[in-house]
Design a protein around this motif. Sequence first.
Motif, mmCIF file in Angstrom:
data_model
loop_
_atom_site.group_PDB
_atom_site.id
_atom_site.type_symbol
_atom_site.label_atom_id
_atom_site.label_comp_id
_atom_site.label_asym_id
_atom_site.label_seq_id
_atom_site.Cartn_x
_atom_site.Cartn_y
_atom_site.Cartn_z
ATOM 1 N N THR A 169 -7.279 -2.814 -1.792
ATOM 2 C CA THR A 169 -7.845 -2.292 -3.035
ATOM 3 C C THR A 169 -8.112 -0.793 -2.925
ATOM 4 O OG1 THR A 169 -8.876 -4.423 -3.568
ATOM 5 C CG2 THR A 169 -9.776 -2.488 -4.647
ATOM 6 N N GLY A 170 -8.661 -0.379 -1.790
ATOM 7 C CA GLY A 170 -8.900 1.044 -1.582
ATOM 8 C C GLY A 170 -7.614 1.845 -1.552
ATOM 9 N N GLY A 173 -6.060 1.975 -5.060
ATOM 10 C CA GLY A 173 -6.794 2.890 -5.919
ATOM 11 C C GLY A 173 -6.426 4.341 -5.646
ATOM 12 N N ASN A 174 -6.275 4.689 -4.381
ATOM 13 C CA ASN A 174 -5.911 6.059 -4.007
ATOM 14 C C ASN A 174 -4.490 6.407 -4.435
ATOM 15 O OD1 ASN A 174 -8.394 6.522 -2.792
ATOM 16 N ND2 ASN A 174 -7.698 5.830 -0.776
ATOM 17 N N GLY A 176 -2.921 4.891 -7.019
ATOM 18 C CA GLY A 176 -2.712 4.614 -8.437
ATOM 19 C C GLY A 176 -1.816 3.412 -8.710
ATOM 20 N N PRO A 178 -1.595 -0.662 -9.536
ATOM 21 C CA PRO A 178 -2.404 -1.793 -10.007
ATOM 22 C C PRO A 178 -2.227 -3.026 -9.131
ATOM 23 C CG PRO A 178 -0.500 -1.499 -11.423
ATOM 24 C CD PRO A 178 -0.497 -0.344 -10.462
ATOM 25 N N PRO A 203 -11.508 -7.210 -7.963
ATOM 26 C CA PRO A 203 -10.645 -6.116 -7.507
ATOM 27 C C PRO A 203 -9.332 -5.997 -8.285
ATOM 28 C CG PRO A 203 -11.391 -7.485 -5.661
ATOM 29 C CD PRO A 203 -11.685 -8.229 -6.922
ATOM 30 N N ASP A 205 -6.525 -5.990 -11.492
ATOM 31 C CA ASP A 205 -6.361 -5.538 -12.864
ATOM 32 C C ASP A 205 -6.050 -6.699 -13.804
ATOM 33 O OD1 ASP A 205 -6.326 -2.396 -12.672
ATOM 34 O OD2 ASP A 205 -5.163 -3.151 -10.985
#
Length: 358
Positions: A169-170, A173-174, A176, A178, A203, A205
């Motif tokens: 997830t981290g 997120g970094n 971009g 999904p 976590p 989308d």
Amino acid sequence: MSKDTQFLVSLADDGDIPAPKEMAARLQRLTQETAIEADYYGNGGAVTELEAEAARLLGKERAVMFPTGTLANLIALRLLAGPDGARVVVHRHSHLFNDSGDNLSLLGGFTMVPLEGEGAGFSADDVAAELDRTADARVASRVGCIAMESPNRRLLGQRFAQADIKAITGLAGNRGIPLFLDGARMLIECAYSGQRPADMAAPFDIVYLSLYKYLGAPFGCVLAGSAAMLDGVFHDRRRFGGSLYQMWPAALLAKDALAGYAERWHRTRSAAEAVLALVEDQGPVTVEHIPDGTNIVRLRLPGAVLDGDKVKAAGLSQALKLPPPSADCLPVKINETWLNVEPQDLAGRLLKALGRCA
């Protein structure tokens, strides 16, 4: 239990599979208890009520019902990865990669990138390596989504490790990218992990939840996510041939089963633990629990060579539906039908059946 049903307890399914008469009786009871409105091509009535309940349960703004998971998964990936044929990271033993006839590739234009780590998951390092490899390719490409399945059916209900989900997830997120959760059986996982469904879904989308595997519906699933992403997706549902004229019977049955599911599964787990302890104590059977598992255990008969037809007949002789064997073991599934018989009785029936299998 319907008189048409040949077994009292299924050890082969995720839940009760009601016979037509029983399903009709359930619908009759529910429609008599309160006023039910039909949907119109999947909009309104009982379908909208189910969608609202599923969104609340999963902690998302919106949920949309689909008639099949095959269609829902395709639409979810189009929403997340885009319609231009991006790469999608999946697990090597995932449903998406193995059990949908490559529909994501044929109909969505996606290239599935299978990873395989420890157990039912893969690591953030595995994902990062694939992202870097894609970025360095001579011909431009991109990873449009990371898809995770938990629990994993092909790996006997193993869970995707929470530590790996957190790390991925981290990373996502970094970068971009999904995240999609194939959580067809996620309520079963929650019953074993103690997680709230909303926490498990947080976590991701978009989350996919089946309605027929353990919620008693004859078909269907939901996708849950943000309102911005899902508010207009019923157009794609119809565009891809997934708008049944009325879906309210499946929605009504699933919504009814959602009420109290956690309490029923608590009782189911307790009953199953009692049964398995009695079986292992009283018979020449070894109970093997799957590491990071959920509702599937192996019943191993050392030295036996189990025959599928013999196993099926032995089960029916005791009103049990037994799964196909694998060498000297049966990978049995715990589900709510285990509550149909007292643990002592069920253990006795199972031992008698296993005695006839060996």
